[in-house]
Design a protein around this motif. Structure first.
Motif, mmCIF file in Angstrom:
data_model
loop_
_atom_site.group_PDB
_atom_site.id
_atom_site.type_symbol
_atom_site.label_atom_id
_atom_site.label_comp_id
_atom_site.label_asym_id
_atom_site.label_seq_id
_atom_site.Cartn_x
_atom_site.Cartn_y
_atom_site.Cartn_z
ATOM 1 N N UNK A 254 36.901 39.900 46.542
ATOM 2 C CA UNK A 254 35.787 40.848 46.542
ATOM 3 C C UNK A 254 34.542 40.143 47.043
ATOM 4 N N UNK A 255 33.827 40.832 47.915
ATOM 5 C CA UNK A 255 32.611 40.236 48.476
ATOM 6 C C UNK A 255 31.360 40.975 48.008
ATOM 7 N N UNK A 256 31.504 42.238 47.662
ATOM 8 C CA UNK A 256 30.326 43.034 47.300
ATOM 9 C C UNK A 256 30.598 43.772 45.999
ATOM 10 N N UNK A 260 34.157 45.306 44.207
ATOM 11 C CA UNK A 260 34.544 45.203 42.795
ATOM 12 C C UNK A 260 34.894 46.583 42.258
ATOM 13 N N UNK A 261 34.108 47.565 42.702
ATOM 14 C CA UNK A 261 34.280 48.918 42.192
ATOM 15 C C UNK A 261 35.552 49.583 42.715
ATOM 16 N N UNK A 262 36.112 49.038 43.769
ATOM 17 C CA UNK A 262 37.354 49.604 44.287
ATOM 18 C C UNK A 262 38.420 49.637 43.189
ATOM 19 N N UNK A 263 38.413 48.618 42.351
ATOM 20 C CA UNK A 263 39.386 48.590 41.261
ATOM 21 C C UNK A 263 39.239 49.786 40.333
ATOM 22 N N UNK A 264 38.009 50.058 39.924
ATOM 23 C CA UNK A 264 37.784 51.220 39.054
ATOM 24 C C UNK A 264 38.163 52.508 39.756
ATOM 25 N N UNK A 265 37.831 52.562 41.048
ATOM 26 C CA UNK A 265 38.105 53.784 41.805
ATOM 27 C C UNK A 265 39.607 54.017 41.923
ATOM 28 N N UNK A 266 40.350 52.949 42.126
ATOM 29 C CA UNK A 266 41.803 53.096 42.233
ATOM 30 C C UNK A 266 42.376 53.608 40.908
ATOM 31 N N UNK A 267 41.886 53.065 39.820
ATOM 32 C CA UNK A 267 42.367 53.503 38.507
ATOM 33 C C UNK A 267 42.087 54.994 38.319
ATOM 34 N N UNK A 281 42.216 44.616 35.489
ATOM 35 C CA UNK A 281 41.938 43.321 34.874
ATOM 36 C C UNK A 281 40.679 42.697 35.446
ATOM 37 N N UNK A 282 40.267 43.147 36.621
ATOM 38 C CA UNK A 282 39.019 42.646 37.164
ATOM 39 C C UNK A 282 39.182 42.060 38.553
ATOM 40 N N UNK A 283 38.046 41.729 39.136
ATOM 41 C CA UNK A 283 38.040 41.213 40.502
ATOM 42 C C UNK A 283 38.142 39.689 40.533
#
Lengths: 334, 301
Positions: A254-256, A260-267, A281-283
């Motif tokens: 993750x660079x930005x 990081x938020x992509x993880x939440x969005x995927x969930x 679990x996190x970035x």
């Protein structure tokens, strides 16, 4: 159903008479937890993540064995800076060695062993079903706290089965369309395989096949809903079994903040469309130290334990341990 | 958890039914970022049509909910009292009672992940949510079991009789990314939708619409058959679920979605059949409301 190692079932919905629970340490050696690291796409850091999770867990006093289950492209030993081991998984698969423990190579790190992947025989890249079952049984039977399986890319049934047998199926993606696409393909394939396994065990096969012959189901929710009309009990049980399918998501490189938020969005999106859960679990931050250490064939956590990416591994392990202790509590409460 | 077409606007935006306007707008922005074209997290997740459908629903939701008048009408059309989650229109006999209430959509996990603010610290926030797994699992089970009990008739589209279950999942992945761009949102409450070649075209198609007569399901069926379309084809073209079309044609009003949706469905249906969308939707809705024993929902606008 212990003889079906690819299938972890939740306890059946019927209230069973309370069996006497074995004393705290279970009789006989048994791997407490199996973690597998997969993600569909190659080159997204699965091996590096597996290696560093292993190091982090072993540093916290857990006994860990890393298993290079990338049967066609093993290189976990390189991530750990270990020379190509003499004994590998292919010796075990080919039965030149009977017990999997004898294949474990020390890594120079306390509490951390390595079972290196098959290197020589091309045959071993595609083990027969019985060989795969034996491997899984032995992995589950190892006397360690954690067995961490580093999976290969793709959605081969071998890969899916290793993923499904794990207590923690770690799904890795990097915030790029190609990786997201492969991750979804991987997790969908794994899910449908689990569905089919469950159906086979409980004898829902004919029912589900007849449902599928007339309709397309875009999501498990729709399939289960259709099943409920035919057989409510089967639908209920299937739902309970499938709720067990709960990948742990890690977003690598993750660079930005948006990455990081992509993880939440995927969930969120996964839940919205498929009615299923994932745990984020996190970035892991993109970190130049990471590729420097890979280039030097040294594990990140040994070379730069304080860098950003290294701290991310600490948080991910925190998360896994929290899930485990919570899971243990839940099990006891049951 | 229920299929997208059956989720209420509140469920689509994942907000409570008493959410203030600012919250609706925020939720809309969030949803557009997540499900809109160009979103990384939903790339290749589902078929483009489904993504387009959800995007239309999001636009529709904002339009209806941000206007106090239409929102009140919409709220009144929801089956449950305010504060309750919307239970879907009963589209089949409920097969069984679910062991857990269906109205508990996995709250322990459903709370934060969408909120951008939550994501700012790179810590694994979701893990904390997952900490009480017994509760989360129970909720997930409840939600899933609830979904199971909802007994939704399957979506249209015929699948080749595959033995391999894994192959049955639609794989939109092979499409180029541009292709997932949804079409322009269909206005939920068209004020002056252009009357596309109304009765004359229908007549050419072999079905003459009775001038001034009320549009019933039977007439819509005749119009469809006059154009040589099967239910399946019509469902594919309009992206309206086949069971809705069937229920419309059979005049099973009680099984149809709330008027706001129904109007949209009727309009796209009429357009596809080259009928006057305004006339058809108004006429059918009036007929449906007259037939309903229960007090009809107020008409939007």
């Amino acid at each position: 159903m212990g003889e079906v190692p690819t299938l972890k079932l939740v306890s059946p919905p019927v209230p069973s008479p309370r069996r006497p629970r074995p004393a705290a340490p279970r009789p006989g050696p048994r791997t407490r937890r199996v973690i597998s690291v997969g993600g569909g796409k190659g080159g997204i850091g699965k091996s590096i993540i597996a290696a560093n999770l292993g190091i982090e867990l072993s540093r916290r006093g857990r006994r860990v064995v890393l298993v290079d289950a990338d049967l066609g492209g093993a290189n976990l030993h390189t991530c750990l800076g270990v020379d190509q081991p003499r004994k590998t998984l292919s010796d075990f698969i080919e039965r030149r060695i009977e017990r999997i423990e004898e294949v474990i190579t020390p890594t120079g790190i306390q509490n951390l062993g390595l079972i290196s992947g098959a290197m020589d025989h091309l045959d071993a890249a595609n083990p027969r079903y019985a060989q795969k079952m034996r491997l899984l049984r032995h992995v589950q039977g190892m006397d360690v706290d954690y067995a961490i399986l580093d999976l290969g890319a793709g959605t081969h049934l071998n890969v899916l089965d290793f993923f499904l047998v794990s207590d923690h199926g770690v799904l890795v993606l990097v915030p790029e369309p190609t990786a997201v696409e492969n991750a979804y393909r991987f997790v969908k394939a794994a899910f449908w395989r689990r569905m089919r396994n469950v159906a086979a065990v409980f004898g829902y096969d004919p029912l589900i096949r007849s449902l599928l012959s007339g309709n397309t189901f875009r999501s498990p929710v729709e399939l289960v809903a259709a099943l409920a009309q035919r057989d409510p009990d089967a639908a209920r049980n299937l739902t309970a079994q499938l709720a067990n399918f709960r990948p742990r998501l890690v977003v690598n490189q993750t660079r930005t903040v948006q990455d990081v938020d992509v993880g939440n969005a995927v969930v969120t999106a996964w839940r919205k469309y498929f009615g299923l859960e994932m745990d984020y679990l996190g970035p892991i931050d993109y970190d130049d130290e990471m590729w420097r250490t890979v280039r030097a064939r040294r594990p990140l956590l040994l070379e730069h334990p304080g860098c950003r990416a290294a701290r991310a591994f600490g948080r991910i392990v925190d998360g896994l341990l929290a899930l485990d202790s919570a899971g243990a509590r839940g099990e006891r409460a049951r | 958890m229920k299929p997208i077409p059956e989720q209420s606007f509140y469920e689509i935006l994942e907000i409570p039914q008493d959410a203030p306007e600012e919250e609706i707008e925020l939720a809309y922005q969030r949803a557009k970022a997540l499900y809109g074209p160009g979103s990384l997290a939903t790339y290749s997740l589902v078929a483009p049509e489904e993504m387009a459908l959800l995007n239309r629903r999001i636009e529709e939701a904002r339009k209806v909910l941000l206007d106090a008048g239409t929102r009140a009408g919409y709220d009144a059309s929801l089956p449950d009292s305010p504060g309750q989650t919307l239970s879907p229109p009963p589209s089949g006999p409920p097969p069984s009672e679910s062991p857990l209430p269906a109205a508990a959509p996995a709250e322990p996990v459903a709370t934060s992940p969408v909120q951008p603010a939550e994501a700012a610290p790179p810590g694994p926030t979701s893990v904390a949510e997952a900490a009480p797994p017994a509760a989360a699992e129970a909720a997930a089970e409840g939600a899933a079991a609830g979904a199971a009990a909802e007994a939704v008739p399957p979506e249209p589209q015929v699948v080749p009789p595959e033995v391999d279950v894994a192959a049955a999942i639609p794989e939109p992945a092979s499409l180029p990314p541009r292709a997932i761009e949804p079409p322009a949102p269909v206005p939920a409450v068209p004020i002056a939708a252009p009357a596309v070649a109304p009765v004359a075209a229908a007549a050419r198609a072999g079905f003459s619409a009775p001038e001034g007569a009320a549009w019933t399901g039977e007439m819509l069926r005749q119009a469809r058959e006059g154009r040589g379309l099967t239910l399946h084809q019509l469902a594919e073209r309009t992206k309206v679920a086949r069971h809705h079309l069937e229920n419309i044609e059979a005049d099973r009003h009680r099984l149809l979605p709330a008027p706001v949706y129904l109007r949209g469905i009727l309009i796209s249906l009429a357009k596809e059949l080259r009928l006057d969308p305004q006339k058809v939707s108004r006429s059918y809705l009036e007929g449906a409301q007259a037939a309903e024993a229960q007090p009809a929902a107020p008409k939007p606008r």
